[in-house]
Write a protein that holds these residues in place. Structure first.
Motif, PDB file in Angstrom:
ATOM      1  N   ILE B 238       0.007  -3.463  -3.528  1.00  0.00           N
ATOM      2  CA  ILE B 238      -0.280  -4.884  -3.294  1.00  0.00           C
ATOM      3  C   ILE B 238       1.342  -5.166  -4.127  1.00  0.00           C
ATOM      4  CG2 ILE B 238      -1.541  -4.978  -5.490  1.00  0.00           C
ATOM      5  CD1 ILE B 238      -2.699  -7.652  -4.313  1.00  0.00           C
ATOM      6  N   GLY B 239       1.693  -6.069  -3.684  1.00  0.00           N
ATOM      7  CA  GLY B 239       3.328  -6.610  -4.227  1.00  0.00           C
ATOM      8  C   GLY B 239       3.680  -7.636  -3.306  1.00  0.00           C
ATOM      9  N   ASP B 240       4.511  -8.592  -3.912  1.00  0.00           N
ATOM     10  CA  ASP B 240       5.377  -9.474  -3.087  1.00  0.00           C
ATOM     11  C   ASP B 240       6.509  -8.945  -2.461  1.00  0.00           C
ATOM     12  OD1 ASP B 240       7.227 -11.376  -5.565  1.00  0.00           O
ATOM     13  OD2 ASP B 240       6.736  -9.033  -5.419  1.00  0.00           O
ATOM     14  N   VAL B 241       6.422  -7.822  -1.538  1.00  0.00           N
ATOM     15  CA  VAL B 241       7.396  -7.403  -0.757  1.00  0.00           C
ATOM     16  C   VAL B 241       6.865  -7.363   0.724  1.00  0.00           C
ATOM     17  CG1 VAL B 241       8.425  -6.034  -2.565  1.00  0.00           C
ATOM     18  CG2 VAL B 241       6.553  -4.909  -1.020  1.00  0.00           C
ATOM     19  N   ASP B 242       7.863  -6.848   1.695  1.00  0.00           N
ATOM     20  CA  ASP B 242       7.552  -6.999   2.919  1.00  0.00           C
ATOM     21  C   ASP B 242       6.571  -5.832   3.376  1.00  0.00           C
ATOM     22  OD1 ASP B 242       9.079  -9.118   3.928  1.00  0.00           O
ATOM     23  OD2 ASP B 242      10.837  -7.434   4.294  1.00  0.00           O
ATOM     24  N   PRO B 243       5.373  -6.103   4.067  1.00  0.00           N
ATOM     25  CA  PRO B 243       4.390  -4.994   4.257  1.00  0.00           C
ATOM     26  C   PRO B 243       5.087  -3.790   4.404  1.00  0.00           C
ATOM     27  CG  PRO B 243       3.595  -7.158   5.172  1.00  0.00           C
ATOM     28  CD  PRO B 243       5.031  -7.345   4.640  1.00  0.00           C
ATOM     29  N   PRO B 244       5.907  -3.684   5.385  1.00  0.00           N
ATOM     30  CA  PRO B 244       6.565  -2.307   5.979  1.00  0.00           C
ATOM     31  C   PRO B 244       6.880  -1.442   4.782  1.00  0.00           C
ATOM     32  CG  PRO B 244       7.361  -3.942   7.364  1.00  0.00           C
ATOM     33  CD  PRO B 244       6.640  -4.874   6.324  1.00  0.00           C
ATOM     34  N   GLN B 245       7.566  -2.113   3.725  1.00  0.00           N
ATOM     35  CA  GLN B 245       7.809  -1.540   2.422  1.00  0.00           C
ATOM     36  C   GLN B 245       6.770  -0.829   1.750  1.00  0.00           C
ATOM     37  OE1 GLN B 245      10.415  -5.025   0.883  1.00  0.00           O
ATOM     38  NE2 GLN B 245      11.878  -3.247   0.499  1.00  0.00           N
ATOM     39  N   LEU B 246       5.606  -1.535   1.818  1.00  0.00           N
ATOM     40  CA  LEU B 246       4.532  -0.951   1.027  1.00  0.00           C
ATOM     41  C   LEU B 246       3.810   0.202   2.009  1.00  0.00           C
ATOM     42  CD1 LEU B 246       2.302  -4.370   0.324  1.00  0.00           C
ATOM     43  CD2 LEU B 246       3.481  -2.865  -1.361  1.00  0.00           C
ATOM     44  N   ASP B 247       3.917   0.034   3.227  1.00  0.00           N
ATOM     45  CA  ASP B 247       3.668   1.222   4.039  1.00  0.00           C
ATOM     46  C   ASP B 247       4.612   2.399   3.764  1.00  0.00           C
ATOM     47  OD1 ASP B 247       1.463  -0.287   5.422  1.00  0.00           O
ATOM     48  OD2 ASP B 247       2.980  -1.058   6.901  1.00  0.00           O
ATOM     49  N   ARG B 248       5.899   2.097   3.419  1.00  0.00           N
ATOM     50  CA  ARG B 248       6.466   3.403   3.274  1.00  0.00           C
ATOM     51  C   ARG B 248       6.341   3.857   1.925  1.00  0.00           C
ATOM     52  NH1 ARG B 248      10.543   0.416   6.082  1.00  0.00           N
ATOM     53  NH2 ARG B 248      11.237  -0.648   4.051  1.00  0.00           N
ATOM     54  N   LEU B 249       6.075   3.173   0.923  1.00  0.00           N
ATOM     55  CA  LEU B 249       5.773   3.651  -0.330  1.00  0.00           C
ATOM     56  C   LEU B 249       4.330   4.266  -0.378  1.00  0.00           C
ATOM     57  CD1 LEU B 249       5.881   3.814  -3.406  1.00  0.00           C
ATOM     58  CD2 LEU B 249       4.838   1.663  -3.625  1.00  0.00           C
ATOM     59  N   LEU B 250       3.412   3.875   0.413  1.00  0.00           N
ATOM     60  CA  LEU B 250       1.935   4.515   0.415  1.00  0.00           C
ATOM     61  C   LEU B 250       2.325   5.744   1.384  1.00  0.00           C
ATOM     62  CD1 LEU B 250      -0.590   1.473   1.450  1.00  0.00           C
ATOM     63  CD2 LEU B 250      -0.291   2.935  -0.796  1.00  0.00           C
ATOM     64  N   ALA B 251       3.062   5.775   2.466  1.00  0.00           N
ATOM     65  CA  ALA B 251       3.290   7.094   3.163  1.00  0.00           C
ATOM     66  C   ALA B 251       3.869   8.087   2.024  1.00  0.00           C
ATOM     67  CB  ALA B 251       4.294   6.754   4.389  1.00  0.00           C
ATOM     68  N   SER B 252       4.732   7.888   1.306  1.00  0.00           N
ATOM     69  CA  SER B 252       5.406   8.613   0.542  1.00  0.00           C
ATOM     70  C   SER B 252       4.285   9.395  -0.603  1.00  0.00           C
ATOM     71  CB  SER B 252       6.592   8.256  -0.015  1.00  0.00           C
ATOM     72  OG  SER B 252       6.183   7.271  -1.282  1.00  0.00           O
ATOM     73  N   LEU B 253       3.507   8.404  -1.137  1.00  0.00           N
ATOM     74  CA  LEU B 253       2.476   8.765  -1.820  1.00  0.00           C
ATOM     75  C   LEU B 253       1.408   9.858  -1.206  1.00  0.00           C
ATOM     76  CD1 LEU B 253       1.986   5.606  -4.039  1.00  0.00           C
ATOM     77  CD2 LEU B 253       2.888   7.726  -4.877  1.00  0.00           C
ATOM     78  N   ALA B 254       1.046   9.311   0.064  1.00  0.00           N
ATOM     79  CA  ALA B 254       0.123  10.047   0.586  1.00  0.00           C
ATOM     80  C   ALA B 254       0.520  11.493   1.061  1.00  0.00           C
ATOM     81  CB  ALA B 254      -0.218   9.279   1.876  1.00  0.00           C
ATOM     82  N   SER B 255       2.077  11.622   1.258  1.00  0.00           N
ATOM     83  CA  SER B 255       2.485  12.920   1.682  1.00  0.00           C
ATOM     84  C   SER B 255       2.438  14.089   0.837  1.00  0.00           C
ATOM     85  CB  SER B 255       3.762  12.772   2.338  1.00  0.00           C
ATOM     86  OG  SER B 255       4.694  12.362   1.011  1.00  0.00           O
ATOM     87  N   VAL B 256       2.215  13.519  -0.504  1.00  0.00           N
ATOM     88  CA  VAL B 256       2.296  14.617  -1.735  1.00  0.00           C
ATOM     89  C   VAL B 256       0.940  14.971  -2.053  1.00  0.00           C
ATOM     90  CG1 VAL B 256       4.537  14.261  -2.406  1.00  0.00           C
ATOM     91  CG2 VAL B 256       2.717  12.805  -3.465  1.00  0.00           C
ATOM     92  N   GLN B 257      -0.167  14.264  -1.494  1.00  0.00           N
ATOM     93  CA  GLN B 257      -1.654  14.552  -1.818  1.00  0.00           C
ATOM     94  C   GLN B 257      -1.947  15.691  -1.058  1.00  0.00           C
ATOM     95  OE1 GLN B 257      -2.530  12.794  -4.476  1.00  0.00           O
ATOM     96  NE2 GLN B 257      -0.673  11.553  -4.093  1.00  0.00           N
ATOM     97  N   GLN B 258      -2.849  16.877  -2.056  1.00  0.00           N
ATOM     98  CA  GLN B 258      -3.539  17.740  -1.441  1.00  0.00           C
ATOM     99  C   GLN B 258      -4.605  17.143  -0.366  1.00  0.00           C
ATOM    100  OE1 GLN B 258      -4.558  19.785  -4.572  1.00  0.00           O
ATOM    101  NE2 GLN B 258      -2.691  20.972  -4.872  1.00  0.00           N
ATOM    102  N   THR B 259      -4.609  17.553   1.069  1.00  0.00           N
ATOM    103  CA  THR B 259      -5.700  17.206   1.710  1.00  0.00           C
ATOM    104  C   THR B 259      -6.836  18.300   1.477  1.00  0.00           C
ATOM    105  OG1 THR B 259      -4.363  17.986   3.525  1.00  0.00           O
ATOM    106  CG2 THR B 259      -4.101  15.793   3.377  1.00  0.00           C
ATOM    107  N   ARG B 260      -7.874  17.785   0.919  1.00  0.00           N
ATOM    108  CA  ARG B 260      -8.945  18.769   0.829  1.00  0.00           C
ATOM    109  C   ARG B 260      -9.689  18.798   1.904  1.00  0.00           C
ATOM    110  NH1 ARG B 260     -10.889  16.516  -4.905  1.00  0.00           N
ATOM    111  NH2 ARG B 260      -9.588  14.678  -4.101  1.00  0.00           N
TER     112      ARG B 260
END
Lengths: 203, 260
Positions: B238-260
């Motif tokens: 959540i933040g006062d930025v463009d939604p696509p920027q949030l999506d990119r941040l979430l994508a980078s975080l999600a990419s390093v999680q171990q998918t169990r």
């Protein structure tokens, strides 16, 4: 008395005619409004009573009435509105009874129609006065009914207690109407014979 | 007076007493008994016997309890097996049941929708509140570090799950990790990661996927909200930025999680 084989006892729950009656046109007929419950509730005492007569056992009678009712409910579509519901459901009760253990064991002692014996039993040589009964003691008559051969008793009870017509009784018991007539006559003659000692004072 | 030479047959008398003769036959019997004393007595006897049989037959009276059981069973069976074609004959029973069922269903559905919507709004409001709280100049993160190797171990033993943080270079350009807080979302522990994207602050909540429902992607009071899942984790930004920027941040975080 002669015995008949079991194969003469019909146990088909519904005749082909009854199944034919289940056509949608019959069901959709206007005025066929009465529900199964509305029709069956007033007949429960009579059904139970007849079940008691058939089985001579309270627990069996209750099971029999229960089973007959649930069969009747499932087959209610085949009931033709405007015909006698009592005769219809008594037929189901009868056919259900024929599949019970009591009835199957009783088939070994089912009596064959015997016209010669009817004549003998209904001999009218006794003075007419002697046939006038003083039947104020219903328990005695009840005892005499218990002692009647079941085929005769069933006919007589359906006629005198349940007040059904010969034609309806013939339908319930799967018998020709003439047989119903002669069984009722024989039943009454046999009752008279049983009740002879209780006849009124006139000799 | 006619002398009856032939008496009536017993079956004839019985049928007459049972009202089973045709009008013609009945008339013939009546004519005969009018002139035949023995036959009239037999008829009287038959009528008496018929009445006595009826009375005796009814003496076998079913017990009231048995009748009550049978009645109850019948009512239960008929209601368990509704017959639509006879619906109108049951104004009180059959007619009302479907209406009642429909009404109950409507209440249940609207309650479910209402409570789900309420929970939804409550979650969004909570996320926004927590994000706003981090914006205050006085709010210092519990762990103040840009180093993922500091931030991640800090949560050990504090959360019932673990998560990974990407290298600084793996984050979208202009995005920096500032620190983290331990927080709660709807009674469930969550990691609140604080990022800056350019000059804007962004909060990322990391929690157990089953702990919170999926918040709807939305924009509220100028703040964008986005969420994603990675394995058993739910990530909400959540933040006062463009939604696509949030999506990119979430994508980078999600990419390093171990998918169990």
């Amino acid at each position: 008395m002669k015995k008949v084989s079991r194969s003469t006892v019909r146990s088909a729950p519904l005749s082909a005619q009854q199944l034919l009656m289940a056509s949608p046109s019959t069901i959709a007929e206007p005025g066929s409004g009465a529900s199964f419950e509305q029709l069956a509730i007033p007949l429960l005492p009579a059904l139970l009573r007849h079940a008691l007569w058939l089985t001579q056992n309270e627990a069996e009678a209750e099971d029999l009435a229960q089973e007959a009712l649930s069969k009747a409910l499932r087959a209610f579509d085949s009931f033709a509105p405007g015909t006698n519901f009592k005769a219809w459901i008594f037929r189901i009760l009868r056919n259900t009874f024929l599949t019970t253990r009591t009835a199957i064991s009783a088939t070994r002692t089912i009596f064959l129609e015997d016209p010669e014996e009817i004549e003998a039993a209904t001999d009218t040589s006794a003075t007419p006065e002697a046939t006038l009964l003083q039947l104020d003691n219903a328990a005695v008559v009840q005892q005499a009914l218990v002692q009647l051969p079941p085929p005769l008793r069933d006919c007589l009870l359906l006629c005198d207690v349940e007040e059904l017509k010969y034609k309806e009784i013939a339908g319930i018991l799967d018998l020709p109407i003439g047989t119903v007539m002669s069984r009722i006559s024989r039943a009454r003659a046999a009752l008279r014979a049983h009740l002879q000692p209780h006849f009124g004072g006139r000799q | 007076m006619t002398i009856a030479t032939e008496h009536l047959q017993p079956a004839q008398i019985d049928a007459f007493a049972d009202h089973e003769l045709s009008p013609d036959e009945a008339r013939a019997v009546q004519q005969h008994i009018a002139s035949c004393h023995p036959c009239s007595l037999r008829l009287l006897s038959t009528i008496e016997l018929k009445q006595a049989t009826a009375e005796a037959g009814r003496r076998l009276d079913p017990p009231a309890a048995m009748l009550a059981r049978l009645t109850a069973q019948l009512r239960q069976n008929t209601s368990a097996m509704p017959q639509p074609k006879r619906l109108l004959s049951f104004p009180r029973a059959n007619f009302l049941w479907p209406a009642l069922a429909a009404a109950l269903l409507l209440v249940a559905v609207s309650f479910a929708t209402w409570s789900a919507g309420r929970a939804h709004n409550a979650l969004t409001a909570e996320l926004l509140d927590q994000h706003l709280a981090t914006l205050s100049a006085a709010a210092t993160p519990q762990v103040l570090s840009t180093d993922r190797h500091t931030v991640k171990p800090w949560f050990e033993g504090k959360l019932p799950f673990s998560f990974n943080l990407p290298d600084t270079d793996a984050l979208p350009p202009g995005t920096t990790l500032k620190g983290a807080n331990l927080t709660y979302l709807g009674d469930h522990p969550a990691a609140l990661l604080l990022f800056t994207v350019g000059k804007h602050q962004v909060s990322v909540f990391v929690t157990d996927r089953s702990s919170v429902s999926t918040p709807a992607a939305s924009t509220r009071s100028g703040f964008a909200l986005r969420s994603t899942t990675a394995g058993d984790l739910r990530l909400i930004a959540i933040g006062d930025v463009d939604p696509p920027q949030l999506d990119r941040l979430l994508a980078s975080l999600a990419s390093v999680q171990q998918t169990r």
